[in-house]
Design a protein around this motif. Structure first.
Motif, PDB file in Angstrom:
ATOM      1  N   PRO A 142      -8.109  -1.243   1.535  1.00 38.07           N
ATOM      2  CA  PRO A 142      -6.888  -1.294   2.363  1.00 38.07           C
ATOM      3  C   PRO A 142      -6.972  -2.286   3.518  1.00 38.07           C
ATOM      4  N   ASP A 201      -8.206   5.451  -4.897  1.00 37.13           N
ATOM      5  CA  ASP A 201      -7.692   6.014  -3.644  1.00 37.13           C
ATOM      6  C   ASP A 201      -7.066   4.963  -2.723  1.00 37.13           C
ATOM      7  N   ARG A 202      -6.829   3.752  -3.226  1.00 33.70           N
ATOM      8  CA  ARG A 202      -6.456   2.663  -2.329  1.00 33.70           C
ATOM      9  C   ARG A 202      -5.162   2.935  -1.565  1.00 33.70           C
ATOM     10  N   GLU A 203      -4.194   3.602  -2.167  1.00 33.95           N
ATOM     11  CA  GLU A 203      -2.937   3.871  -1.462  1.00 33.95           C
ATOM     12  C   GLU A 203      -3.117   4.964  -0.422  1.00 33.95           C
ATOM     13  N   LEU A 204      -3.871   6.005  -0.773  1.00 34.89           N
ATOM     14  CA  LEU A 204      -4.139   7.068   0.188  1.00 34.89           C
ATOM     15  C   LEU A 204      -4.996   6.558   1.344  1.00 34.89           C
ATOM     16  N   ASP A 205      -5.988   5.727   1.016  1.00 31.45           N
ATOM     17  CA  ASP A 205      -6.848   5.182   2.070  1.00 31.45           C
ATOM     18  C   ASP A 205      -6.077   4.273   3.022  1.00 31.45           C
ATOM     19  N   ALA A 206      -5.029   3.642   2.534  1.00 35.47           N
ATOM     20  CA  ALA A 206      -4.219   2.787   3.409  1.00 35.47           C
ATOM     21  C   ALA A 206      -3.605   3.593   4.548  1.00 35.47           C
TER      22      ALA A 206
END
Length: 298
Positions: free
Chosen positions: A73, A59-64
C-alpha cells in the motif's frame, strides 16, 4: 525501484528463523536426520516467504486502510511484483523439496504449498483460519519426516500445529485488540503444549556407569528446560494481554509466539534424542527477537 530492504519487509525475512526447526524436529522424530535435512529446511523457508508475500498481496486493499506503511500500500512494491514473487518462491520451494527428498517429500510439499495459498486467499478471515494455518505448520514438520517414519513425527507435528493455532488466533486481533477470554484460551493452550513437550519419551537404561547416567539425566532434562523457556517468554506475553488486551500487547504476544517457536522446536528435537541439535535450533529464538526489532515478524 524495489529495494532489497522492501523485499525483506514483505516476506518478513527474519521471521523465517522460526521455520527450519519444523523440519529438524520432524526429521529427528522420524529418524530422518541426514544430508537432505538442510535442503528440506531451505525449501520450507522458501514456502514460508511465499506465504508472507501472498498474504500481503491478498490483504493489499485492507492494508491500505489499516496498515498503509506496508510495502504494497505504500507503493514500494507493486501488487504484480508481490504475487509474482510469491509464485516464484512457491515453485522454488516445492522444486527444492522434490529434488532433495524425492517423491515422498514432494507428496508433502505440494499440499503444504496449497494449504499456504488456501489460507492466504480463502481461509484467513474465516473461522477456519487458525486451523488452516496450524495445518501448514504441521505439514511443515512432516516435510522433515518424509525420508524416515512419518508416523513417529505426528506428535511433534500436532504440537507445533497447536502452538500455531494460538499464535494465529491472537493475530486476528492485532489491529483492534482482544477481550480477555481469547488470551486466556491461548495461554491455556501454550501451557498444554509446553507440558506435553517437557515429558520425556521414556526411560533409557544407563549402560555406561555413573558418567553415562549423568549425561542421560542432562539429556532427559533438556526438553523440559527448553519447553520451559518457550512457555516463560510466550506465556508472559500472553499474560500481559490478559491484564491489558490492547492491540499493541496483542501484537507483542504474536511476535513472542513467532520468535519463541524455535525454543519449542528445540525441545521437540531434544526429546527425539538429538540434544545438541535441539539446543542449536533453540538458539534461533534470541536471534529472532533481536531481528524482530528491525523487521516486524507479524
Amino acid at each position: 525501484m524495489t529495494r532489497v530492504a522492501d523485499l525483506v519487509e514483505l516476506v518478513r525475512a527474519p521471521a523465517a528463523l522460526s521455520v527450519p526447526g519444523d523440519v529438524v524436529a520432524g526429521a529427528a522424530a522420524a529418524g530422518a536426520l541426514g544430508p537432505r535435512t538442510p535442503a528440506l529446511a531451505t525449501a520450507s523457508v522458501l514456502l514460508y516467504w511465499a506465504g508472507m508475500a501472498a498474504n500481503d498481496w491478498a490483504d493489499r486493499e485492507l492494508d491500505a486502510v489499516e496498515r498503509p506503511e506496508r510495502p504494497i500500500p505504500s507503493g514500494r512494491i507493486s501488487p504484480g511484483a508481490a504475487v509474482g514473487l510469491a509464485a516464484g518462491l512457491t515453485a522454488a520451494g516445492v522444486g527444492l523439496a522434490a529434488a532433495a527428498g524425492g517423491r515422498r517429500a514432494a507428496a508433502v510439499a505440494v499440499p503444504l504449498a496449497a494449504t499456504i495459498w488456501g489460507y492466504d486467499l480463502l481461509a484467513k478471515n474465516t473461522a477456519a483460519g487458525p486451523a488452516v494455518m496450524a495445518a501448514c505448520r504441521g505439514l511443515d514438520v512432516l516435510l522433515g519426516a518424509a525420508g524416515g517414519r512419518p508416523l513417529r513425527a505426528l506428535p511433534a507435528a500436532v504440537t507445533v500445529a497447536a502452538h500455531t493455532w494460538t499464535v494465529t488466533a491472537l493475530s486476528r486481533r492485532e489491529v483492534d485488540g482482544a477481550d480477555k477470554a481469547l488470551p486466556l484460551r491461548t495461554l491455556a493452550g501454550t501451557a498444554l503444549v509446553a507440558a506435553s513437550t517437557a515429558v520425556p519419551p521414556g526411560r533409557r537404561e544407563g549402560r555406561f556407569g555413573a558418567g553415562g547416567r549423568a549425561v542421560g539425566a542432562v539429556a532427559g532434562a533438556l526438553p523440559a528446560v527448553l519447553a520451559g523457556w518457550y512457555a516463560a517468554r510466550y506465556g508472559a506475553a500472553q499474560a500481559r494481554v490478559v491484564s491489558e488486551p490492547t492491540a499493541g500487547r496483542v501484537r507483542a504476544a504474536v511476535g513472542a509466539g513467532i520468535t519463541g517457536l524455535p525454543a519449542l522446536q528445540g525441545a521437540l528435537t531434544a526429546r527425539a534424542g538429538a540434544g545438541l541439535l535441539g539446543v542449536a535450533v533453540a538458539a534461533a529464538a534470541p536471534l529472532g527477537r533481536r531481528l524482530a526489532r528491525k523487521v516486524s515478524p507479524t
